[in-house]
Enzyme design. Sequence first.
Site, PDB file in Angstrom:
ATOM      1  N   HIS A 161      31.071  29.059 -78.298  1.00  0.00           N
ATOM      2  CA  HIS A 161      32.029  27.974 -78.493  1.00  0.00           C
ATOM      3  C   HIS A 161      30.590  26.522 -77.689  1.00  0.00           C
ATOM      4  O   HIS A 161      30.955  25.731 -76.345  1.00  0.00           O
ATOM      5  CB  HIS A 161      33.289  27.343 -77.080  1.00  0.00           C
ATOM      6  CG  HIS A 161      34.173  26.631 -77.122  1.00  0.00           C
ATOM      7  ND1 HIS A 161      33.880  25.453 -77.170  1.00  0.00           N
ATOM      8  CD2 HIS A 161      35.218  26.720 -76.682  1.00  0.00           C
ATOM      9  CE1 HIS A 161      35.212  24.557 -76.976  1.00  0.00           C
ATOM     10  NE2 HIS A 161      35.829  25.450 -76.555  1.00  0.00           N
ATOM     11  N   GLU A 265      31.200  25.709 -83.184  1.00  0.00           N
ATOM     12  CA  GLU A 265      31.944  26.782 -82.395  1.00  0.00           C
ATOM     13  C   GLU A 265      31.576  28.144 -83.443  1.00  0.00           C
ATOM     14  O   GLU A 265      31.935  27.505 -84.685  1.00  0.00           O
ATOM     15  CB  GLU A 265      33.156  27.060 -81.760  1.00  0.00           C
ATOM     16  CG  GLU A 265      33.290  25.953 -81.213  1.00  0.00           C
ATOM     17  CD  GLU A 265      34.801  25.631 -80.728  1.00  0.00           C
ATOM     18  OE1 GLU A 265      35.625  26.362 -79.897  1.00  0.00           O
ATOM     19  OE2 GLU A 265      35.231  24.408 -80.184  1.00  0.00           O
TER      20      GLU A 265
HETATM   21  O1  TA6 Z   1      37.229  25.080 -79.310  1.00  0.00           O
HETATM   22  C1  TA6 Z   1      38.661  24.039 -78.819  1.00  0.00           C
HETATM   23  C2  TA6 Z   1      39.253  24.327 -78.335  1.00  0.00           C
HETATM   24  O2  TA6 Z   1      40.683  25.384 -78.593  1.00  0.00           O
HETATM   25  C3  TA6 Z   1      40.622  23.026 -78.039  1.00  0.00           C
HETATM   26  O3  TA6 Z   1      41.542  23.540 -78.574  1.00  0.00           O
HETATM   27  C4  TA6 Z   1      40.770  22.528 -76.398  1.00  0.00           C
HETATM   28  O4  TA6 Z   1      41.112  23.047 -76.561  1.00  0.00           O
HETATM   29  C5  TA6 Z   1      38.767  23.334 -76.104  1.00  0.00           C
HETATM   30  O5  TA6 Z   1      38.501  24.375 -77.130  1.00  0.00           O
HETATM   31  C6  TA6 Z   1      38.419  23.334 -74.592  1.00  0.00           C
HETATM   32  O6  TA6 Z   1      39.018  24.528 -74.331  1.00  0.00           O
HETATM   33  P1  TA6 Z   1      38.831  24.193 -72.861  1.00  0.00           P
HETATM   34  O7  TA6 Z   1      39.934  26.046 -72.170  1.00  0.00           O
HETATM   35  O8  TA6 Z   1      37.915  24.515 -72.356  1.00  0.00           O
HETATM   36  O9  TA6 Z   1      40.261  23.041 -72.161  1.00  0.00           O
END
Ligand code: TA6
Length: 296
Positions: A161, A265
């Site tokens: 991510h 990601e």
């Molecule tokens: O990758 C995008 C995502 O799934 C968004 O929906 C947001 O939730 C982000 O990840 C961050 O997630 P986190 O749990 O690290 O706040």
Amino acid sequence: MSTLPPSVRLETGRGGLPVLRVSALAATAEIYLHGAHVTSWVPMGQRPVVWLSAASRFDADSAIRGGVPICFPWFGARAGHPEGPQHGFARLSHWELVDTRDQGDEVVVQLRLTDSEATRASDWPYMFAATFTVVVGAQLSMTLEVMNRDTTEFTFEEALHTYLAVGDVRATEVSGLEGTPYVDRPTGPDPVPGEPGTARFTDLTDRIYLATAARTTVRDVAGGRAIGISKDGSDSTVVWNPWVDNARAMADFGDDEWTGMICVETCNVRDDSVLLEPDQSHSMTARLEVSALSTP
Ligand code: TA6
């Protein structure tokens, strides 16, 4: 783990968490054992490429905000298991340092996470070994290999991510996903047709591009550079920027930090989830490189 090469130091980082500080000839990097979390990659002569929130928590119970969180064995909220941690348990777990070595001008670091009493007692009870290999150099290469050590098959989702630092997300575009259908998470679960042009950012952006192995390029016009993301073993790409309201709603994300980052990601999620038979393994790699911005 035997002694470390001079290029790698195991130190006490923020919040008292153990951190590996890597000094390769062409770049430096930081990797916390908590979550095997890359929090910094700085090629020589460059500004940091990986973005990290100034408001990030650094404790054993929280995910670090920024860097490269490892999402495994699920992505997002786990369907049917609201109690499970968002994005799985890997980024909240302590990973063991299994190897580190110099490799020419680069430095290789390898960490591992295996099933535990806690994971086996969870609603994802499988025996597995996850190995994360980071190669630090003029490029940053990250490979997540998952092995099924169980006697039954299992399916998992995974994501590197990656938070990338940009001068201004409002002057940034991402190429490589033109025409690719995606799930636009703010508006609904069904895929929408891809857009013909490059992805630009004018509001909350949270897109899951499926069935794409494409290389992407972040054109950071305000920052005067391009960041290339190539990948192997990955069929999904997620692009995310929280924008102003969601940034303000996150305690570990500075209210004004949203303009300085974009997540691109490298994943296998939803229909691209991975099925492993016993003794099978699967690898996914993301590779970052920086270049000067070519004039359009
Ligand atoms: O990758 C995008 C995502 O799934 C968004 O929906 C947001 O939730 C982000 O990840 C961050 O997630 P986190 O749990 O690290 O706040």
